[in-house]
Design a protein around this motif. Structure first.
Motif, PDB file in Angstrom:
ATOM      1  N   SER A  14       0.837  -1.214   0.000  1.00  0.00           N
ATOM      2  CA  SER A  14       0.000   0.000   0.000  1.00  0.00           C
ATOM      3  C   SER A  14       0.865   1.254   0.000  1.00  0.00           C
ATOM      4  CB  SER A  14      -0.921  -0.017   1.224  1.00  0.00           C
ATOM      5  OG  SER A  14      -1.690  -1.209   1.238  1.00  0.00           O
ATOM      6  N   LEU A  39     -10.379   4.542  -9.837  1.00  0.00           N
ATOM      7  CA  LEU A  39     -10.065   3.583  -8.774  1.00  0.00           C
ATOM      8  C   LEU A  39     -10.970   2.370  -8.821  1.00  0.00           C
ATOM      9  CD1 LEU A  39      -9.602   6.092  -5.793  1.00  0.00           C
ATOM     10  CD2 LEU A  39      -7.859   5.184  -7.361  1.00  0.00           C
ATOM     11  N   ARG A  46      -8.181  -0.891  -0.061  1.00  0.00           N
ATOM     12  CA  ARG A  46      -8.758  -0.100   1.043  1.00  0.00           C
ATOM     13  C   ARG A  46      -7.672   0.662   1.806  1.00  0.00           C
ATOM     14  NH1 ARG A  46     -14.154  -1.593   2.720  1.00  0.00           N
ATOM     15  NH2 ARG A  46     -13.839  -0.177   4.494  1.00  0.00           N
ATOM     16  N   TYR A  49      -6.181   3.590  -0.139  1.00  0.00           N
ATOM     17  CA  TYR A  49      -7.052   4.761  -0.258  1.00  0.00           C
ATOM     18  C   TYR A  49      -7.042   5.587   1.027  1.00  0.00           C
ATOM     19  CZ  TYR A  49      -8.843   2.322  -4.418  1.00  0.00           C
ATOM     20  OH  TYR A  49      -8.963   1.653  -5.625  1.00  0.00           O
ATOM     21  N   VAL A  68     -11.398  12.160  -9.157  1.00  0.00           N
ATOM     22  CA  VAL A  68     -11.374  10.718  -8.918  1.00  0.00           C
ATOM     23  C   VAL A  68     -12.631  10.066  -9.509  1.00  0.00           C
ATOM     24  CG1 VAL A  68     -11.390   8.917  -7.160  1.00  0.00           C
ATOM     25  CG2 VAL A  68      -9.962  10.963  -6.847  1.00  0.00           C
ATOM     26  N   ILE A  88     -14.876   3.812  -1.016  1.00  0.00           N
ATOM     27  CA  ILE A  88     -13.952   4.916  -1.304  1.00  0.00           C
ATOM     28  C   ILE A  88     -14.299   6.146  -0.456  1.00  0.00           C
ATOM     29  CG2 ILE A  88     -13.151   6.476  -3.143  1.00  0.00           C
ATOM     30  CD1 ILE A  88     -13.474   4.033  -5.059  1.00  0.00           C
ATOM     31  N   THR A  91     -12.833   5.583   3.004  1.00  0.00           N
ATOM     32  CA  THR A  91     -11.370   5.545   3.081  1.00  0.00           C
ATOM     33  C   THR A  91     -10.764   6.843   2.551  1.00  0.00           C
ATOM     34  OG1 THR A  91     -11.402   4.362   0.968  1.00  0.00           O
ATOM     35  CG2 THR A  91     -11.206   3.027   2.989  1.00  0.00           C
ATOM     36  N   LEU A  92     -10.759   7.014   1.245  1.00  0.00           N
ATOM     37  CA  LEU A  92     -10.100   8.180   0.639  1.00  0.00           C
ATOM     38  C   LEU A  92     -10.771   9.496   1.030  1.00  0.00           C
ATOM     39  CD1 LEU A  92      -7.937   9.280  -1.328  1.00  0.00           C
ATOM     40  CD2 LEU A  92      -9.630   9.017  -3.158  1.00  0.00           C
TER      41      LEU A  92
END
Ligand code: 6PG
Length: 246
Positions: A14, A39, A46, A49, A68, A88, A91-92
């Motif tokens: 990662s 993505l 995971r 992100y 994104v 997403i 996470t991101l």
């Protein structure tokens, strides 16, 4: 020689992926008003992100100029456990200053995946312009043990779709309905990165990288002029020939 980089575990994988994405954006962003990445979903990215929005990568990304998109989506409501959009967001978007306007999830229109696919295609053309094709700065791909990537599954005709950018596809093994970017879009990207972990994928990784076995949709990912990079956790690389994995 394929560009294969092997890392000990998901943690190191990662971090290497975050560094690679930031370097691609650092190259892209000065030249263009906006950079664009797409993505994938699934479990492997995971951690990546979530990491992208944190030090030391957060401060190296020009977030207001990053857009994104999604490579694919399970055709479920956005708050469903299976939703890539939800993953997403959790996470991101939760860890970074990426704005809602710069996040382009795939739409969910109950019982009408065809209309949802067309709608996302319109969103892509609105962003990139209605030319013959467009180039994402980076497409982040995953791969299943069956060799599927995005939502292009073996045993279906999804890899043959060439006349559209986004298509409704089926996962023969379920959950069944999906939306996916098609190969022409993925292969037009400037950089395509496969992020793969898990010993259950090792044999497929070998067949795709060393034989380009056409039965596997992942073997059809071959950027026209862009770069293809395989980031693998050690367990997923353990069937590769030493000359490739070293
Ligand atoms: C999805 C993905 C899919 C994914 C692979 C690998 O929506 O499921 O985009 O293509 O990348 O299934 O998934 P894992 O990372 O969970 O193994």
């Amino acid at each position: 020689m394929p560009n294969v980089r092997v890392h000990d575990d998901l943690e190191k994988l990662s971090a290497a992926a975050a560094e690679l994405i930031v370097q691609v954006l650092e190259r892209a962003q000065p030249d263009r008003p906006r950079a664009s990445i797409a993505l994938s979903g699934g479990s492997t990215p995971r951690k990546l992100y979530a990491e992208l929005g944190r030090h030391p990568w957060r401060e190296r990304i020009d977030w207001p100029r990053l857009h994104v998109f999604l490579v694919d989506e399970r055709f479920v409501p956005p708050d469903d456990d299976e939703s890539n959009q939800r993953m997403i967001r959790e996470t991101l978007l939760a860890s970074s200053p990426l704005s809602e306007e710069n996040f382009h999830p795939m739409p969910f229109i109950p019982n009408d995946p065809e209309r949802a696919a067309r709608e996302y295609e319109r969103e892509l053309s609105a962003f990139f312009g209605r030319g013959a094709s467009f180039s994402l700065d980076l497409a982040l791909m995953g791969m299943g043990p069956d060799g599927h990537t995005a939502s292009l599954f073996p045993g279906t005709r999804a890899v043959e779709i060439a006349d559209r950018w986004v298509a409704p596809t089926m996962n023969p093994a379920g959950p069944s309905q999906r939306l996916s970017l098609t190969l022409p879009v993925i292969n037009a990207a400037r950089t395509v990165v496969f992020l793969v972990a898990g010993a259950d994928k090792a044999e497929t990784v070998r067949a795709v990288i060393e034989e380009q076995a056409p039965v596997f949709p992942s073997a059809h990912v071959a950027p026209a002029s862009g770069e293809l990079i395989w980031l693998l956790a050690k367990a997923a690389a353990n069937r590769l020939s030493a000359s490739i994995a070293d």
